[in-house]
Design a protein around this motif. Sequence first.
Motif, mmCIF file in Angstrom:
data_model
loop_
_atom_site.group_PDB
_atom_site.id
_atom_site.type_symbol
_atom_site.label_atom_id
_atom_site.label_comp_id
_atom_site.label_asym_id
_atom_site.label_seq_id
_atom_site.Cartn_x
_atom_site.Cartn_y
_atom_site.Cartn_z
ATOM 1 N N UNK A 363 -3.904 11.339 -3.048
ATOM 2 C CA UNK A 363 -3.550 11.922 -4.351
ATOM 3 C C UNK A 363 -2.182 11.454 -4.815
ATOM 4 N N UNK A 364 -1.234 11.374 -3.894
ATOM 5 C CA UNK A 364 0.113 10.943 -4.264
ATOM 6 C C UNK A 364 0.109 9.490 -4.730
ATOM 7 N N UNK A 365 -0.618 8.618 -4.003
ATOM 8 C CA UNK A 365 -0.689 7.215 -4.427
ATOM 9 C C UNK A 365 -1.390 7.082 -5.771
ATOM 10 N N UNK A 366 -2.415 7.894 -5.977
ATOM 11 C CA UNK A 366 -3.107 7.857 -7.271
ATOM 12 C C UNK A 366 -2.166 8.282 -8.404
ATOM 13 N N UNK A 367 -1.374 9.322 -8.152
ATOM 14 C CA UNK A 367 -0.440 9.783 -9.175
ATOM 15 C C UNK A 367 0.592 8.714 -9.491
ATOM 16 N N UNK A 368 1.110 8.055 -8.436
ATOM 17 C CA UNK A 368 2.135 7.028 -8.647
ATOM 18 C C UNK A 368 1.569 5.850 -9.428
ATOM 19 N N UNK A 369 0.350 5.410 -9.053
ATOM 20 C CA UNK A 369 -0.255 4.251 -9.721
ATOM 21 C C UNK A 369 -0.499 4.553 -11.201
ATOM 22 N N UNK A 413 6.376 -3.819 -9.133
ATOM 23 C CA UNK A 413 6.731 -2.463 -9.558
ATOM 24 C C UNK A 413 5.931 -1.417 -8.780
ATOM 25 N N UNK A 414 4.623 -1.684 -8.579
ATOM 26 C CA UNK A 414 3.796 -0.749 -7.819
ATOM 27 C C UNK A 414 4.212 -0.714 -6.353
ATOM 28 N N UNK A 415 4.590 -1.866 -5.828
ATOM 29 C CA UNK A 415 5.017 -1.918 -4.427
ATOM 30 C C UNK A 415 6.281 -1.087 -4.234
ATOM 31 N N UNK A 416 7.192 -1.177 -5.179
ATOM 32 C CA UNK A 416 8.417 -0.396 -5.077
ATOM 33 C C UNK A 416 8.129 1.097 -5.267
ATOM 34 N N UNK A 417 7.219 1.434 -6.194
ATOM 35 C CA UNK A 417 6.931 2.842 -6.477
ATOM 36 C C UNK A 417 6.243 3.509 -5.289
#
Length: 827
Positions: A363-369, A413-417
């Motif tokens: 869920x956290x990765x989905x929110x970040x993406x 950007x996604x890698x950093x987030x």
Amino acid sequence: MAKKKQNNFFSNLNYSRKMEVAGILIMAVAGLLLLSIASYNPTDYAVVKSLNSSSIFQIDQGPALRISNWLGMLGAYISYTLVHTLFGYTSIIIPIIIASLGWFVFRQNDLGELGWPAAYGLWVMVLASTIFGWFYNRFEAYSMSWSGNSGIYVAGILENILGLGSIILLLVLMFVSLLILADRDLQKTFEVIQSWKSDWKSKREQKRKEKNRKKEEKKREKEERAVIQQRQKADAAMKKEEKQKQSEKNGEPASIDDIVERSQKEDEEREARRKKESAELEKKPPRAILEKKPEETVDEEDDDVEISVYVGEGDEEASDKELDRLNKSKAKEVPVIKYKFPGIDLLTSPPNEGNEVDLEEIKENKRIILDKLKRHKIEILGINAIVGPTVTLYELEPAPDVKISKIESYANDLKMATAAHGLRIIAPIPGRSAVGIEVPNSSRETVFIKSVINTKKFVETDYELPVAFGKTIENEVFMIDLTRMPHLLIAGATGSGKSVGINTIITCLLYKCHPDDLKFVMIDPKKIELSLYRNIQNHYLAVLPGSDEPIVTDTTRAMETLESVTKEMDERYDLLKMAMVRDIKSYNEKYDTGELDDELGHRHLPYIVVVIDELADLMMTAGKQIEEPIARLAQLARAIGIHLVVATQRPSVNVITGTIKANFPARIAYQVASKVDSRTILDTGGADQLIGRGDMLFSNGGGMTRIQNAYVDTDEVERITSFIGSQKGFKKPFQLPVIEEENEGIPDPLDDIDDYFKEAAKIVVLHQQGSVSLLQRKLKIGYNRAGRIIDQLYNAGVVGPYQGSTARDVKIEDEEDLEEIFEELGV
């Protein structure tokens, strides 16, 4: 009277001493019988039969010296009678009974007490010999020395009378005999066993009740504390509410603290609801399809974006004995040698805990993406999460007006987030209208080789050379047939898992291929990676004739070995041409049916897998010369059953050349240092984003598959090779053809000696260095002409043979010897 008493004393003393001496002699005889049986050799009896009276008295020579029994000729005859003729190695009970008799005589005990143990020992001896004889008659699982002719004969009679029921009867009798050994009263023995069982059950039930009682006490205490805390909170809230109402009546506005406290209370209630939903989801099995529409998302506009979590169920596991059963029937089909395949019990069992799904992480990765893409004005309509052992693949369904390249440009950007090492974007996913983002899992699952091999997919496969690399993101076993590849190129940085991958390939082939159908040529310049397989040299390895080491570690020998394999390839093509077939499978089928004549050179052709563990070292020491046989084998060897598995830790263009790449469509990339290395091995990026420890990309010309390589421990390899090496194999390893020594393929260039020949010879002798580059510099000529002059100097005996990147040795030390050569050549 005194004299008579003295005579009685001496008579009694003599009788006692006689019994002690007799006891010692009997125990000595028993010890000699024991040594005779322990050193039994079936070939000794043939030597005994050839002896005559004169050969016995020959001290320094004669056939008697060939007897290996520790008791010599007499021991060979006795052991033959007891072991071969009577009851096999179980006859060892006879010297034990005799030794017991000697002890009783020595101690002057009552010999009647020895009757029952002696009768019991003889009964167990006959019974054990008959059991061994039954298994020998049915399976021939071991030497007949374990049962003897008498045991085999008795077992044969019983089997004729009762059939399969004979072994059941024999085993029941042995079980009863063992119970009698423990206690002569069988009823009492069963009662003891039942009492042990009931005690164990009562203790187990008591522990379970105690555990449940403690759980109930803890639960009760927790509920009481929760009730008390709830009452306290309710009282406090009531007081605050009364205070607030009183303030409002007095015209005073609500304080900022009250507003903040109320907001915090709402946040706590919302967090409690979220935790409750997560707990309900986590109660479901980890290996199931989980779908949930979460209430909380990035913000209110993202509430309509659903996420489906999928965890592959994996391949169906085979039964523990299914692989052994199929391999046993396969071994009977190839009667060249008696061979038993390694069992699944030699492999380490994976732990019981499965790959638990961390829903909070998903869920956290989905929110970040979603948050990061929304900030860049990229609309996502739906998202799916596929959880694998190493990474989770998030499938994004972008809006129709979104450019795919725009999503790919935000990879960093996604890698950093996500703060993830090795995030990889697949834009788009082949065969799907979606974009994939692979994010490494915080906790990785180790894929054990046993969980891959012990599956129905691997056990029941009909592939000729099956290789199960590991598991994909969907948790499915990824398996290929090496004959269809037909060659495999492996590259990756140090420590990324290449050696484990090679062990995985070899282990899979050892579990499915009979030694008569498969041979390995192992080239290991590092000298330690493949050394574990020297134990199976007489079963599976192919070597040069006269080779000291089954594993090739020397660069010169590696070149000779590859040239020999190339010659084997040419010979096999001639055999296929004579047999008028197109591939090795058709050829072997034709040979097995007797259509091909051995006198014409036809033979059974096993598959040959050439394993090169470090190509970079060979290219560095042997230069471009090593590339020629590798390229020839890669181009032509598919039809005749020769396949290459080449690995390197330096995937640069001077190691993986264009010629090699063109003939290796199947490639595996482990973690590499840069995108350039990834493009060298895969022709595209992606390998630089892998996370090591067996994480790999497999490409076979039509897209890439991410796999978690199965882990093979060194101890597992040692157990497998020891099991195979302990069996009787072929008399020697498979012999590769001999390469005739030639003059490096040089046509006799002394018929047309170069004008610079004399000057070049003097330069070489002066500098004591046979180098083409030296002649180029000194004579100012081209490479080709300098090479031809060096060849002429070699044929004239001035310089030595080619030595790779090292300059040739100079055989002439001064110009006087050189002038003699000039006179002989007439120059």
